[in-house]
Design an enzyme around this catalytic site. Structure first.
Site, PDB file in Angstrom:
ATOM      1  N   GLU A   1       0.870  -1.172   0.000  1.00 47.54           N
ATOM      2  CA  GLU A   1       0.000   0.000   0.000  1.00 47.54           C
ATOM      3  C   GLU A   1       0.914   1.231   0.000  1.00 47.54           C
ATOM      4  O   GLU A   1       1.598   1.505   0.989  1.00 47.54           O
ATOM      5  CB  GLU A   1      -0.853  -0.059   1.265  1.00 47.54           C
ATOM      6  CG  GLU A   1      -2.019   0.864   1.347  1.00 47.54           C
ATOM      7  CD  GLU A   1      -2.735   0.709   2.681  1.00 47.54           C
ATOM      8  OE1 GLU A   1      -3.109   1.740   3.261  1.00 47.54           O
ATOM      9  OE2 GLU A   1      -2.897  -0.438   3.150  1.00 47.54           O
TER      10      GLU A   1
ATOM     11  N   ASP B   1      -3.956   9.097   9.966  1.00 44.86           N
ATOM     12  CA  ASP B   1      -2.566   8.747  10.243  1.00 44.86           C
ATOM     13  C   ASP B   1      -2.121   9.165  11.631  1.00 44.86           C
ATOM     14  O   ASP B   1      -2.400  10.269  12.094  1.00 44.86           O
ATOM     15  CB  ASP B   1      -1.648   9.399   9.204  1.00 44.86           C
ATOM     16  CG  ASP B   1      -1.899   8.883   7.800  1.00 44.86           C
ATOM     17  OD1 ASP B   1      -2.438   7.765   7.685  1.00 44.86           O
ATOM     18  OD2 ASP B   1      -1.562   9.571   6.834  1.00 44.86           O
TER      19      ASP B   1
END
Length: 275
Positions: free
Chosen positions: A66, A77
Site C-alpha cells: 500500500e 494517520d
C-alpha cells in the site's frame, strides 16, 4: 424506489474477475495464511529511498504493498506516519512520484501494488486521469479512507473503466447498513479498522477486530483485511485466524526511519515468517 443501498451502488458494479489483488489474497488463502499487506509513504525519506524501501518490502515477503500518497490533512494517520508524510510534502513529493513507486514495485517484485490516498488528491489530479495513470503504472486499486460509497459515483465509473479495485473502510462503529453498502461497493478487499482512532503500532490488536471482520463477512464482504495496531509477526498470525490479510504500516515506517530500506526488508521477512 428500492433500498438506499440499491440507489447508491450501481446495478452493474461487480468484482473484477481479473483482479490481481483478489487473486493474490486467494493464493494466500490456498496456502493457509493471511496476506501480508505493508504500507509505506511515497517520497519518504526521499523519492528514491521510498522506491528502494517499497521494493525491499516486496522482496522481503509482502504480498500487497500500500503506497501512501502524502496529504496535508491525514485524518487517519498517527504520529509516525504524519511525520514521514510531512517531510515528504516539504520535499515536494507529487502524485506522479507515487506512481513511480507503484511502477517500481510491479516491475521489480511480484507484490501487488495499491495506493492509499485521500480523495481530494484524486480530484485534483482528475478522477479518470488518476485511474488511467495508476493502471498504466501497474497499480491494482486504491484505499480511500475518507471516501464513502455514497459519494463515490465518479470513482465507481473510473475504477470500472480502468480495471481497478475499490478498497473502502469499515470500523467498529459501522452500522449493518453501512457494512452492507461498503461490502457491495468494495472490490479486492474490505479494509477493517480494528480500533477507533489513528494508525500506530500497538502491543496487541484490538479485540474489536474479530467482531468487525465477522460483521463485514455477514454483510457480504468476500475478503476482509485488518489494519491499525498490527506490528509484529504474532499479530499477523493472530489476525490470520479470522481475516484474509493483516495490514502493517507504522512499524514499517519506523524501520525505514531508523534503518533505511534494508531494515524494511528485514522486518518484512520477519512479519512474513521468513526469518
Amino acid at each position: 424506489m428500492g433500498s438506499l443501498i440499491d440507489r447508491i451502488i450501481p446495478a452493474g458494479l461487480a468484482q473484477d474477475p481479473d483482479s490481481r489483488l483478489a487473486a493474490r489474497i486467494e493464493q494466500c488463502r490456498a496456502q493457509g495464511r493471511p496476506a501480508l499487506i505493508g504500507y509505506l509513504p511515497a517520497g519518504y525519506p526521499s523519492v528514491e529511498e521510498s522506491i528502494e524501501a517499497a521494493v525491499a518490502l516486496g522482496l522481503g515477503g509482502a504480498d500487497v504493498i500500500e503506497v501512501g500518497l502524502p496529504y496535508s490533512d491525514p485524518v487517519m494517520d498517527g504520529e509516525v506516519i504524519q511525520a514521514a508524510t510531512t517531510q515528504a510534502l516539504a520535499q515536494g513529493v507529487s502524485t506522479d512520484d507515487a506512481f513511480r513507486v507503484v511502477r517500481a514495485i510491479t516491475e521489480r517484485t511480484d507484490a501487488v501494488a495499491v495506493l492509499m490516498t485521500y480523495w481530494n488528491l484524486v480530484m485534483q489530479h482528475g478522477v479518470d486521469r488518476f485511474a488511467a495513470d495508476l493502471a498504466a503504472a501497474g497499480g491494482s486499486g486504491i484505499v480511500t479512507p475518507d471516501l464513502i460509497p455514497d459519494e463515490a459515483q465518479e470513482w465507481f465509473e473510473a475504477s470500472s473503466a480502468h480495471g481497478l479495485d475499490r478498497i473502502f473502510l469499515v470500523a467498529p462503529s459501522s452500522t449493518r447498513e453501512r457494512m452492507e453498502m461498503t461490502a457491495r461497493a468494495s472490490s479486492g478487499f474490505v479494509y477493517a479498522v480494528s480500533v477507533m482512532g489513528v494508525t500506530g503500532a500497538r502491543d496487541s490488536v484490538s479485540d474489536a477486530a474479530q467482531d468487525v471482520v465477522r460483521r463485514a463477512r455477514a454483510a457480504g464482504a468476500q475478503n476482509v483485511c485488518v489494519g491499525l495496531g498490527v506490528s509484529r509477526r504474532e499479530h499477523v498470525e493472530e489476525i490470520g485466524a479470522y481475516a484474509d490479510g493483516a495490514i502493517v504500516g507504522t512499524a514499517l515506517v519506523k524501520a525505514l526511519r531508523d534503518g533505511g530500506p534494508e531494515a524494511v526488508g528485514r522486518l518484512a521477512a520477519e512479519l512474513a515468517g521468513r526469518s
